[in-house]
Design an enzyme around this catalytic site. Structure first.
Site, PDB file in Angstrom:
ATOM      1  N   SER A 142      46.984  34.821  69.298  1.00  0.00           N
ATOM      2  CA  SER A 142      45.924  34.198  68.489  1.00  0.00           C
ATOM      3  C   SER A 142      45.646  32.803  69.006  1.00  0.00           C
ATOM      4  O   SER A 142      46.527  32.154  69.584  1.00  0.00           O
ATOM      5  CB  SER A 142      46.381  34.102  67.029  1.00  0.00           C
ATOM      6  OG  SER A 142      45.455  33.358  66.273  1.00  0.00           O
ATOM      7  N   TYR A 156      52.849  31.897  61.007  1.00  0.00           N
ATOM      8  CA  TYR A 156      51.913  32.680  61.823  1.00  0.00           C
ATOM      9  C   TYR A 156      51.696  32.057  63.208  1.00  0.00           C
ATOM     10  O   TYR A 156      51.833  32.728  64.234  1.00  0.00           O
ATOM     11  CB  TYR A 156      50.591  32.835  61.074  1.00  0.00           C
ATOM     12  CG  TYR A 156      49.581  33.700  61.789  1.00  0.00           C
ATOM     13  CD1 TYR A 156      49.714  35.089  61.809  1.00  0.00           C
ATOM     14  CD2 TYR A 156      48.493  33.139  62.451  1.00  0.00           C
ATOM     15  CE1 TYR A 156      48.789  35.887  62.468  1.00  0.00           C
ATOM     16  CE2 TYR A 156      47.563  33.937  63.104  1.00  0.00           C
ATOM     17  CZ  TYR A 156      47.721  35.301  63.110  1.00  0.00           C
ATOM     18  OH  TYR A 156      46.808  36.091  63.767  1.00  0.00           O
TER      19      TYR A 156
HETATM   20  N1  LIG Z   1      41.030  38.740  62.649  1.00  0.00           N
HETATM   21  C1  LIG Z   1      41.295  37.561  63.164  1.00  0.00           C
HETATM   22  O1  LIG Z   1      40.598  36.554  62.849  1.00  0.00           O
HETATM   23  C2  LIG Z   1      42.414  37.403  64.161  1.00  0.00           C
HETATM   24  C3  LIG Z   1      42.441  36.229  64.930  1.00  0.00           C
HETATM   25  C4  LIG Z   1      43.455  36.057  65.879  1.00  0.00           C
HETATM   26  C5  LIG Z   1      44.411  37.034  66.058  1.00  0.00           C
HETATM   27  N2  LIG Z   1      44.374  38.169  65.286  1.00  0.00           N
HETATM   28  C6  LIG Z   1      45.436  39.158  65.524  1.00  0.00           C
HETATM   29  O2  LIG Z   1      44.851  40.407  65.856  1.00  0.00           O
HETATM   30  C7  LIG Z   1      45.757  41.462  65.548  1.00  0.00           C
HETATM   31  C8  LIG Z   1      44.991  42.560  64.812  1.00  0.00           C
HETATM   32  O3  LIG Z   1      44.545  42.044  63.569  1.00  0.00           O
HETATM   33  P1  LIG Z   1      43.112  42.395  62.973  1.00  0.00           P
HETATM   34  O4  LIG Z   1      42.359  41.143  62.847  1.00  0.00           O
HETATM   35  O5  LIG Z   1      42.517  43.535  63.670  1.00  0.00           O
HETATM   36  O6  LIG Z   1      43.571  42.782  61.467  1.00  0.00           O
HETATM   37  P2  LIG Z   1      43.408  44.109  60.600  1.00  0.00           P
HETATM   38  O7  LIG Z   1      41.997  44.598  60.658  1.00  0.00           O
HETATM   39  O8  LIG Z   1      43.985  43.771  59.282  1.00  0.00           O
HETATM   40  O9  LIG Z   1      44.360  45.155  61.362  1.00  0.00           O
HETATM   41  C9  LIG Z   1      45.746  44.982  61.391  1.00  0.00           C
HETATM   42  C10 LIG Z   1      46.414  46.225  61.927  1.00  0.00           C
HETATM   43  O10 LIG Z   1      47.841  46.016  61.927  1.00  0.00           O
HETATM   44  C11 LIG Z   1      48.456  47.121  61.298  1.00  0.00           C
HETATM   45  N3  LIG Z   1      49.704  46.736  60.631  1.00  0.00           N
HETATM   46  C12 LIG Z   1      49.877  45.754  59.716  1.00  0.00           C
HETATM   47  N4  LIG Z   1      51.145  45.759  59.260  1.00  0.00           N
HETATM   48  C13 LIG Z   1      51.776  46.772  59.908  1.00  0.00           C
HETATM   49  C14 LIG Z   1      53.089  47.306  59.850  1.00  0.00           C
HETATM   50  N5  LIG Z   1      54.026  46.833  58.996  1.00  0.00           N
HETATM   51  N6  LIG Z   1      53.413  48.344  60.657  1.00  0.00           N
HETATM   52  C15 LIG Z   1      52.487  48.865  61.495  1.00  0.00           C
HETATM   53  N7  LIG Z   1      51.223  48.420  61.583  1.00  0.00           N
HETATM   54  C16 LIG Z   1      50.876  47.389  60.787  1.00  0.00           C
HETATM   55  C17 LIG Z   1      47.417  47.650  60.300  1.00  0.00           C
HETATM   56  O11 LIG Z   1      47.601  49.034  60.067  1.00  0.00           O
HETATM   57  P3  LIG Z   1      48.175  49.710  58.710  1.00  0.00           P
HETATM   58  O12 LIG Z   1      47.767  48.843  57.561  1.00  0.00           O
HETATM   59  O13 LIG Z   1      47.516  51.064  58.725  1.00  0.00           O
HETATM   60  O14 LIG Z   1      49.644  49.779  58.942  1.00  0.00           O
HETATM   61  C18 LIG Z   1      46.123  47.448  61.080  1.00  0.00           C
HETATM   62  O15 LIG Z   1      45.876  48.551  61.920  1.00  0.00           O
HETATM   63  C19 LIG Z   1      46.880  40.836  64.719  1.00  0.00           C
HETATM   64  O16 LIG Z   1      48.028  40.671  65.516  1.00  0.00           O
HETATM   65  C20 LIG Z   1      46.312  39.475  64.313  1.00  0.00           C
HETATM   66  O17 LIG Z   1      47.328  38.520  64.129  1.00  0.00           O
HETATM   67  C21 LIG Z   1      43.400  38.373  64.350  1.00  0.00           C
END
Ligand SMILES: NC(=O)c1ccc[n+]([C@@H]2O[C@H](COP(=O)([O-])OP(=O)(O)OC[C@H]3O[C@@H](n4cnc5c(N)ncnc54)[C@H](OP(=O)(O)O)[C@@H]3O)[C@@H](O)[C@H]2O)c1
Length: 268
Positions: A142, A156
């Protein structure tokens, strides 16, 4: 890619950036192994990838907060006779309620899902990639890992900093093996992330549209970077400016400016 189809394992593929990366990889001719906790969205995505791109996509459920999950997941993959050529460590979430107001179990889960699981999956799957002389590891970190600390979502940023630095170390170690390693550092991205941590309304009010990117674009930039074997990529011009500024400011000033983040979200 030739005749042989390669297979990419994606954690957190049921939503957001992980699902976008699955579509990106399928469009580029890869097969997929999709994992997360929710079966419905994973199966729907697998069906879509098969129908749209002719990609084979296996669905395996795993809760990466469970300490046994990485070993079990790799064993399940082997039992199906599948080979993992690439690994995308993407699953993640945050808690913005402040260190003392967050359940200790949620802290452990954050560390397990975003730090321990990526390390363990990499350690389990890299030997095969090195042996076959081809591999891809994309760690979704991130922008928060490149910026000064923030109050509220205390762990985080540090977890994501760890992932960036560990990716860089691995990138060094994998040189000459055919295995590429990249840390992808998105800024604000439209996904379910801010719905899951309950901050959607606050972040939408605090951060204007131009600060946000679509998950598809983030995925495309991320996969381009790992194909090119760049150790780190930050999608978007503004995010690169912020990352550079974050590294230049003296601590006291940086903490004053960025440390107010959680306050702006009215979370402290
Ligand atoms: N969105 C942003 O602004 C942003 C910015 C920078 C970095 N990121 C990073 O991008 C990555 C993806 O996030 P996203 O934004 O796409 O969020 P998201 O839409 O909430 O997706 C998160 C994913 O992680 C899975 N997950 C969460 N807890 C889990 C667990 N205990 N075991 C297995 N899978 C789990 C969820 O699946 P289930 O709920 O089905 O398990 C879901 O598929 C993360 O690492 C996040 O830190 C996001």
């Amino acid at each position: 890619m030739g005749e042989e189809r390669r297979t990419i394992l994606i954690t957190g593929a049921s939503a957001g950036i992980g699902a976008a990366l699955a579509r990106e990889c399928a469009a580029r001719g890869y097969d997929l192994i999709l994992t997360a906790r929710r079966e419905g969205p994973l199966q729907a995505l697998a069906d879509e990838l098969q129908a749209r791109y002719g990609a084979a996509a296996a669905v395996l459920l795993a809760d990466l907060a469970d300490p046994e999950a990485p070993v079990r997941l790799v064993a399940d993959i082997a039992a199906r006779g599948l080979t993992v050529d690439g690994l995308i460590n993407n699953a993640g979430f945050s808690r913005t309620t402040g260190f003392l107001s967050t359940d200790p179990a949620a802290h452990s889960a954050m560390i397990r899902v975003m730090l321990t699981a990526p390390v363990e999956l990499s350690r389990l799957l890299l030997p095969g990639m090195v042996e076959r002389g081809w591999g891809r590891v994309l760690n979704v970190a991130s922008l928060a890992g490149q910026m000064p600390a923030t109050g509220g979502d205390t762990l985080y940023g540090p977890i994501k900093s760890f992932l960036i630095k560990a990716s860089q170390g691995l990138w060094l170690e994998m040189r000459g093996t055919g295995v590429h390693v990249t840390a992808l550092c998105p800024g604000y991205t439209y996904t379910e992330f801010h719905d899951v941590n309950g901050s959607r309304e606050q972040v939408s009010a605090a951060y204007p549209r131009w600060m946000w990117m679509d998950a598809d674009r983030v995925a495309r930039i991320g996969w381009d970077a790992v194909e090119a074997n760049r150790p780190r990529v930050t999608p978007g011009v503004m995010n690169n400016v912020l990352a550079a500024l974050g590294g230049l400011l003296p601590d006291a000033l940086a903490l004053k400016m960025v440390g107010g983040h959680a306050k702006r979200l009215d979370r402290l």
